[in-house]
Design an enzyme around this catalytic site. Sequence first.
Site, short mmCIF file in Angstrom:
data_model
loop_
_atom_site.label_atom_id
_atom_site.label_comp_id
_atom_site.label_asym_id
_atom_site.label_seq_id
_atom_site.Cartn_x
_atom_site.Cartn_y
_atom_site.Cartn_z
N LYS A 103 -11.52 1.06 -2.53
CA LYS A 103 -10.48 1.65 -3.37
C LYS A 103 -10.95 1.69 -4.83
O LYS A 103 -11.83 2.46 -5.14
CB LYS A 103 -9.17 0.92 -3.10
CG LYS A 103 -8.69 1.38 -1.71
CD LYS A 103 -7.64 0.58 -1.05
CE LYS A 103 -7.42 1.18 0.35
NZ LYS A 103 -6.80 0.27 1.28
N HIS A 120 -5.17 -3.13 -3.24
CA HIS A 120 -4.80 -2.15 -4.27
C HIS A 120 -4.67 -2.76 -5.66
O HIS A 120 -4.44 -2.04 -6.62
CB HIS A 120 -3.49 -1.46 -3.89
CG HIS A 120 -3.59 -0.73 -2.60
ND1 HIS A 120 -4.07 0.56 -2.51
CD2 HIS A 120 -3.31 -1.11 -1.34
CE1 HIS A 120 -4.06 0.93 -1.24
NE2 HIS A 120 -3.60 -0.06 -0.51
N SER A 150 0.80 -1.22 0.00
CA SER A 150 0.00 0.00 0.00
C SER A 150 0.83 1.27 0.00
O SER A 150 0.37 2.29 -0.50
CB SER A 150 -0.95 -0.01 1.19
OG SER A 150 -0.24 -0.18 2.40
C1 PLP Z 1 -6.74 0.15 2.68
C2 PLP Z 1 -6.26 -1.20 3.00
C3 PLP Z 1 -7.01 -2.05 3.80
C4 PLP Z 1 -8.25 -1.57 4.52
O1 PLP Z 1 -9.37 -1.55 3.68
P1 PLP Z 1 -10.61 -0.64 4.11
O2 PLP Z 1 -11.74 -1.19 3.36
O3 PLP Z 1 -10.23 0.75 3.75
O4 PLP Z 1 -10.76 -0.80 5.59
C5 PLP Z 1 -6.58 -3.34 3.97
N1 PLP Z 1 -5.45 -3.78 3.41
C6 PLP Z 1 -4.67 -2.98 2.66
C7 PLP Z 1 -3.41 -3.53 2.07
C8 PLP Z 1 -5.04 -1.65 2.45
O5 PLP Z 1 -4.26 -0.85 1.75
#
Ligand code: PLP
Length: 395
Positions: A235, A203, A175
């Site tokens: 995302k 991602h 991330s």
């Molecule tokens: C953003 C993210 C999450 C969390 O997801 P949300 O739905 O925003 O809680 C989990 N794992 C990774 C690798 C992330 O980047």
Amino acid sequence: MRDFALEIEQRKRDGLYRSRRLVSGPQKPELVADGVELLSFCNNDYLGLANHPGNIATLRDALAETGLGGAASHLVCGHHDAHHQLEQRLAAFTRRSSALFFSTGYMANMGVISALAGRGDTIFSDRLNHASIIDGCILSRARVRRYGHGDVAALERMLAETSGHKLVVTDGVFSMDGDIAPLKELARVCKAHDALLVVDDAHGLGVLGPQGRGSVLEAGLSEDEVPVLIGTLGKAVGTSGAFVAGPEVLMDYLVQKARTYIYTTAMPPAVALASCASIDLIEQDNARRAHLQALIARFRSGAQQLGYQLMPSHTPIQPIMVGDNHAALALSRALEEQGILVTAIRPPTVPEGEARLRVTLSAAHSEEQLDRLLQALAQCRSLLPEQTAQEPVAV
Ligand SMILES: *Cc1c(COP(=O)(O)O)cnc(C)c1O
């Protein structure tokens, strides 16, 4: 009593103080933050679907049909037909047998990891895994062994010397760095050492792989090779919620054991229907991904020509390495003075001494907007010392 105000002051001195901006209006490149319109390069809406008119219309219609609130947890009486539809859609999209819908990716990781490993078991976790994975590992009470970032050889040595139930967990796309885990190799060593592989593709989903099916499908890995696939809808999908996908027996097990699934209110069903619509778009619309890839290539060549140090990433996550916390904040502020919003990312989100500006690109950006970012970066170049202008990192 602990002196909280003093701790906050110390954070400010260390360049670690965090504050929030007040956004108004929808998430899009021209973002109104604290009442000022800035050109934003820091959300995770990689395909520009968070403000897609068709998906908004779907949500509005769905609200009329299903009402607003989730009203109960899934196991009481909150498991709505809309959630079920989304689970089937997600399973088909990720080429898995079944899927389970969670309220957020954070909760999915906490729930899945703590359900699938426990006292006496061992979890192997990449050093740069997301905070929600780290917290899931802690919650599980299993023994946790961190391996060097992407270091499959080190992982294999650790696996070989460990007995009992083993779980290996990794981000698909990291991330804060934007690079992709060595998924094929990880799958191979997990198979060889009888470890359960969990991949969090927060991602990669929507962005990578055939029709946006994610990093696991880009690597051509089956459900047998990656039995636990986690994704978020917050995302690239542009809505909210998350899921885990895999064999039916595992989903059934999670329904019994994943506490963050069991003890929380189901998401509004209408959001699930909007997510289905968004996944349809992701599957059909390769043009968004092609535009995004063109922006990524243009950014990398432009920023490297300016002498900025990038990471080996070909994903929309394109961090500019700075190092010092204060220097990262200064660069972020200087960009803001030119109307550009890129947030500085500091420890503990990244390791000590690795503060950076995490630039994220979206299919919603135009080439002209990207060029405005590059022009602003050219203006700010002198803020960073020469040593950061190292050899451009090859992808
Ligand atoms: C953003 C993210 C999450 C969390 O997801 P949300 O739905 O925003 O809680 C989990 N794992 C990774 C690798 C992330 O980047």
